[in-house]
Design a protein around this motif. Structure first.
Motif, mmCIF file in Angstrom:
data_model
loop_
_atom_site.group_PDB
_atom_site.id
_atom_site.type_symbol
_atom_site.label_atom_id
_atom_site.label_comp_id
_atom_site.label_asym_id
_atom_site.label_seq_id
_atom_site.Cartn_x
_atom_site.Cartn_y
_atom_site.Cartn_z
ATOM 1 N N ASN A 20 0.855 -1.170 0.000
ATOM 2 C CA ASN A 20 0.000 0.000 0.000
ATOM 3 C C ASN A 20 0.903 1.236 0.000
ATOM 4 O O ASN A 20 1.276 1.736 1.045
ATOM 5 N N VAL A 21 1.270 1.722 -1.174
ATOM 6 C CA VAL A 21 2.204 2.835 -1.328
ATOM 7 C C VAL A 21 1.407 4.136 -1.378
ATOM 8 O O VAL A 21 0.412 4.233 -2.090
ATOM 9 N N ASP A 22 1.857 5.147 -0.627
ATOM 10 C CA ASP A 22 1.242 6.466 -0.735
ATOM 11 C C ASP A 22 2.320 7.489 -1.079
ATOM 12 O O ASP A 22 3.490 7.139 -1.244
ATOM 13 N N CYS A 23 1.943 8.741 -1.185
ATOM 14 C CA CYS A 23 2.872 9.777 -1.638
ATOM 15 C C CYS A 23 4.014 10.016 -0.652
ATOM 16 O O CYS A 23 5.066 10.525 -1.031
ATOM 17 N N LYS A 24 3.841 9.631 0.611
ATOM 18 C CA LYS A 24 4.887 9.810 1.609
ATOM 19 C C LYS A 24 5.842 8.619 1.686
ATOM 20 O O LYS A 24 6.839 8.676 2.396
ATOM 21 N N SER A 25 5.533 7.550 0.975
ATOM 22 C CA SER A 25 6.374 6.352 0.999
ATOM 23 C C SER A 25 7.709 6.631 0.322
ATOM 24 O O SER A 25 7.776 7.323 -0.685
ATOM 25 N N SER A 26 8.767 6.078 0.895
ATOM 26 C CA SER A 26 10.086 6.213 0.284
ATOM 27 C C SER A 26 10.652 4.828 0.010
ATOM 28 O O SER A 26 10.129 3.817 0.486
ATOM 29 N N ASN A 27 11.728 4.792 -0.779
ATOM 30 C CA ASN A 27 12.367 3.545 -1.185
ATOM 31 C C ASN A 27 11.364 2.670 -1.931
ATOM 32 O O ASN A 27 11.045 1.561 -1.516
ATOM 33 N N VAL A 28 10.860 3.203 -3.034
ATOM 34 C CA VAL A 28 9.782 2.550 -3.766
ATOM 35 C C VAL A 28 10.123 2.338 -5.238
ATOM 36 O O VAL A 28 10.982 2.996 -5.811
ATOM 37 N N VAL A 29 9.397 1.391 -5.823
ATOM 38 C CA VAL A 29 9.336 1.216 -7.267
ATOM 39 C C VAL A 29 7.977 1.764 -7.681
ATOM 40 O O VAL A 29 6.971 1.538 -7.000
ATOM 41 N N TYR A 30 7.940 2.505 -8.785
ATOM 42 C CA TYR A 30 6.701 3.163 -9.208
ATOM 43 C C TYR A 30 6.512 3.015 -10.718
ATOM 44 O O TYR A 30 7.440 2.655 -11.446
ATOM 45 N N ALA A 31 5.298 3.294 -11.178
ATOM 46 C CA ALA A 31 4.983 3.272 -12.604
ATOM 47 C C ALA A 31 4.367 4.599 -13.000
ATOM 48 O O ALA A 31 3.639 5.209 -12.226
ATOM 49 N N VAL A 32 4.669 5.025 -14.218
ATOM 50 C CA VAL A 32 4.085 6.238 -14.789
ATOM 51 C C VAL A 32 3.067 5.815 -15.840
ATOM 52 O O VAL A 32 3.372 5.016 -16.725
ATOM 53 N N LEU A 50 7.742 9.155 -2.944
ATOM 54 C CA LEU A 50 7.058 9.109 -4.235
ATOM 55 C C LEU A 50 6.626 10.520 -4.647
ATOM 56 O O LEU A 50 6.683 10.881 -5.826
ATOM 57 N N TYR A 51 6.243 11.334 -3.689
ATOM 58 C CA TYR A 51 5.858 12.718 -3.967
ATOM 59 C C TYR A 51 7.024 13.503 -4.558
ATOM 60 O O TYR A 51 6.855 14.231 -5.537
ATOM 61 N N GLN A 52 8.222 13.350 -3.976
ATOM 62 C CA GLN A 52 9.403 14.047 -4.497
ATOM 63 C C GLN A 52 9.693 13.624 -5.941
ATOM 64 O O GLN A 52 10.018 14.453 -6.786
ATOM 65 N N ARG A 53 9.568 12.319 -6.218
ATOM 66 C CA ARG A 53 9.822 11.832 -7.577
ATOM 67 C C ARG A 53 8.763 12.354 -8.544
ATOM 68 O O ARG A 53 9.060 12.706 -9.676
ATOM 69 N N HIS A 54 7.532 12.436 -8.082
ATOM 70 C CA HIS A 54 6.449 12.979 -8.895
ATOM 71 C C HIS A 54 6.771 14.423 -9.298
ATOM 72 O O HIS A 54 6.669 14.780 -10.474
ATOM 73 N N LEU A 55 7.187 15.236 -8.331
ATOM 74 C CA LEU A 55 7.544 16.630 -8.638
ATOM 75 C C LEU A 55 8.726 16.715 -9.589
ATOM 76 O O LEU A 55 8.736 17.557 -10.498
ATOM 77 N N LEU A 56 9.726 15.852 -9.411
ATOM 78 C CA LEU A 56 10.886 15.847 -10.303
ATOM 79 C C LEU A 56 10.472 15.496 -11.730
ATOM 80 O O LEU A 56 10.898 16.155 -12.686
ATOM 81 N N PHE A 83 -0.211 12.944 -17.093
ATOM 82 C CA PHE A 83 0.767 12.206 -16.301
ATOM 83 C C PHE A 83 0.128 11.682 -15.019
ATOM 84 O O PHE A 83 -0.492 12.426 -14.280
ATOM 85 N N ARG A 84 0.264 10.383 -14.767
ATOM 86 C CA ARG A 84 -0.212 9.771 -13.528
ATOM 87 C C ARG A 84 0.905 8.874 -12.997
ATOM 88 O O ARG A 84 1.594 8.209 -13.770
ATOM 89 N N ILE A 85 1.059 8.827 -11.686
ATOM 90 C CA ILE A 85 2.080 7.993 -11.060
ATOM 91 C C ILE A 85 1.407 7.046 -10.078
ATOM 92 O O ILE A 85 0.396 7.398 -9.463
ATOM 93 N N MET A 86 1.945 5.827 -9.990
ATOM 94 C CA MET A 86 1.388 4.826 -9.080
ATOM 95 C C MET A 86 2.530 4.080 -8.407
ATOM 96 O O MET A 86 3.437 3.591 -9.081
ATOM 97 N N GLY A 87 2.502 4.008 -7.088
ATOM 98 C CA GLY A 87 3.478 3.224 -6.357
ATOM 99 C C GLY A 87 3.201 1.747 -6.526
ATOM 100 O O GLY A 87 2.058 1.309 -6.445
ATOM 101 N N LEU A 88 4.260 0.973 -6.775
ATOM 102 C CA LEU A 88 4.106 -0.464 -6.976
ATOM 103 C C LEU A 88 4.546 -1.287 -5.780
ATOM 104 O O LEU A 88 3.927 -2.289 -5.445
#
Length: 105
Positions: A20-32, A50-56, A83-88
């Protein structure tokens, strides 16, 4: 941020989202995800949130940076609005382990 129980690749294979990944999760794999293309266009990893990566990613799209995500969303018929991002998966372990898991996704 998108949420789903699985990620479907271009061939139609489904992969179960593991945490259950949310925007505050760190050390994650994500999909765009690209809304007009109706598909996931990139799988990445980050040690930050994940939020920081989304902004980048959004910043790179805005400045037309030369990377796969920015290049996709700078093509005709695309914009940052699609653009949509999802934590995996949330990971514990080294940077090397996270990069390995990114490749497996």
């Amino acid at each position: 941020m998108m949420t789903a129980d699985y990620l479907k690749d271009p061939s139609g294979r489904k992969y179960r989202v593991r945490n259950n990944v949310d925007c505050k999760s760190s050390n994650v794999v994500y999909a765009v995800n690209c809304r007009p293309c109706l598909r996931y266009v990139y799988v990445g990893e980050t040690g930050g949130t994940l939020y920081q990566r989304h902004l980048l990613n959004l910043s790179r799209i805005h400045t037309q940076h030369s990377d796969p995500v920015a290049e996709h969303f700078c093509t005709d018929g695309h914009s940052m609005d699609e653009f949509r991002i999802m934590g995996l998966e949330i990971l514990s372990g080294s940077d090397e382990y996270r990069k390995t898991m990114e490749q497996l996704w």
